[in-house]
Design an enzyme around this catalytic site. Sequence first.
Site, PDB file in Angstrom:
ATOM      1  N   CYS A  75       1.760  19.735  28.058  1.00  0.00           N
ATOM      2  CA  CYS A  75       1.069  20.225  29.252  1.00  0.00           C
ATOM      3  C   CYS A  75       0.556  21.630  28.958  1.00  0.00           C
ATOM      4  O   CYS A  75       1.348  22.532  28.660  1.00  0.00           O
ATOM      5  CB  CYS A  75       2.068  20.263  30.413  1.00  0.00           C
ATOM      6  SG  CYS A  75       1.385  20.989  31.912  1.00  0.00           S
ATOM      7  N   CYS A 192      -6.394  19.936  29.050  1.00  0.00           N
ATOM      8  CA  CYS A 192      -5.396  19.368  29.961  1.00  0.00           C
ATOM      9  C   CYS A 192      -5.121  17.973  29.426  1.00  0.00           C
ATOM     10  O   CYS A 192      -6.062  17.215  29.150  1.00  0.00           O
ATOM     11  CB  CYS A 192      -5.937  19.302  31.381  1.00  0.00           C
ATOM     12  SG  CYS A 192      -4.882  18.341  32.495  1.00  0.00           S
TER      13      CYS A 192
HETATM   14  N1  DGL Z   1      -1.307  17.790  32.145  1.00  0.00           N
HETATM   15  C1  DGL Z   1      -1.330  19.144  32.539  1.00  0.00           C
HETATM   16  C2  DGL Z   1      -2.032  20.023  31.488  1.00  0.00           C
HETATM   17  O1  DGL Z   1      -2.135  19.675  30.326  1.00  0.00           O
HETATM   18  C3  DGL Z   1      -1.830  19.570  33.895  1.00  0.00           C
HETATM   19  C4  DGL Z   1      -1.886  18.755  35.108  1.00  0.00           C
HETATM   20  C5  DGL Z   1      -1.360  19.462  36.350  1.00  0.00           C
HETATM   21  O2  DGL Z   1      -2.113  20.205  37.004  1.00  0.00           O
HETATM   22  O3  DGL Z   1      -0.193  19.266  36.615  1.00  0.00           O
HETATM   23  O4  DGL Z   1      -2.447  21.100  31.793  1.00  0.00           O
END
Ligand code: DGL
Length: 264
Positions: A75, A192
Amino acid sequence: MTAPPTILVFDSGLGGLTVLREIVGARPDAHYAYVADDAFFPYGHHGEDEIIARVVPLIGELIAAHTPDLVVIACNTASTLVMSHLRERYQVPFVGTVPAIKPACASSKTRRVSVLGTRGTVKREYTRALIRDFAQGCDVTLVGSADLASLAERALSGEAVSDRAIAAELAPCFIGTGASDPHRTDTVVLACTHYPLLMDRLVRLAPWPVDWVDPAPAIARRVSELLGPPGRADHTGAEMIFTSKRPHTLSQALMPFFGGRVPA
Ligand code: DGL
């Protein structure tokens, strides 16, 4: 025979599955625990202090419960904040996910690159520093998307998501007058982990073709390096954990991300 390594892969939701998929491909010998902190999703809507206060102790609990050999923070919104805190606090090796600005700028021919991430990720000092250090003379546009991660979650869960909604989030990435403009954006960093879930639609809805930079293969290589030589590939199983404790009904849809394993 030595026990297979356990790799814990963590995200705010289902986005980290795009990273898991690459790691599973590189290391079919490992056991996987995938944790979606859906009780706190989306991270992009939380403040920096809130994310640190949420993620650092939660990872401690997960390490105690699963005794992983390695933890991947799949993330960007969290990794751009918490990696140093985690490394200070816990002994286990960590691999994070941060915007792939350096390789994107190295390969852009028009020297115009966009970074598409959550609003949190594009605001981070960490991301700004990557641009200062690695833009290599490229013009870098930061695009903070409010909803694309949620749209990706919904699409993976089988809900209808309109092209219009996706195209609206994508539009600010495209600077220039069209495919023949020599100064147009030619590279978009997927900052993301949720966004590659929509890859086919991003490609189809882009106003002109660009290179999409997804860091997942590089993360998988790093994980494999840290683990050392693979053991026998025996598909040792996988667990899927939602922090909301919701029963998960997605096993079939999630199987491809787990290399064909059915996550328990
Ligand atoms: N999957 C997360 C990232 O790589 C973000 C998604 C969220 O806002 O929770 O930033």
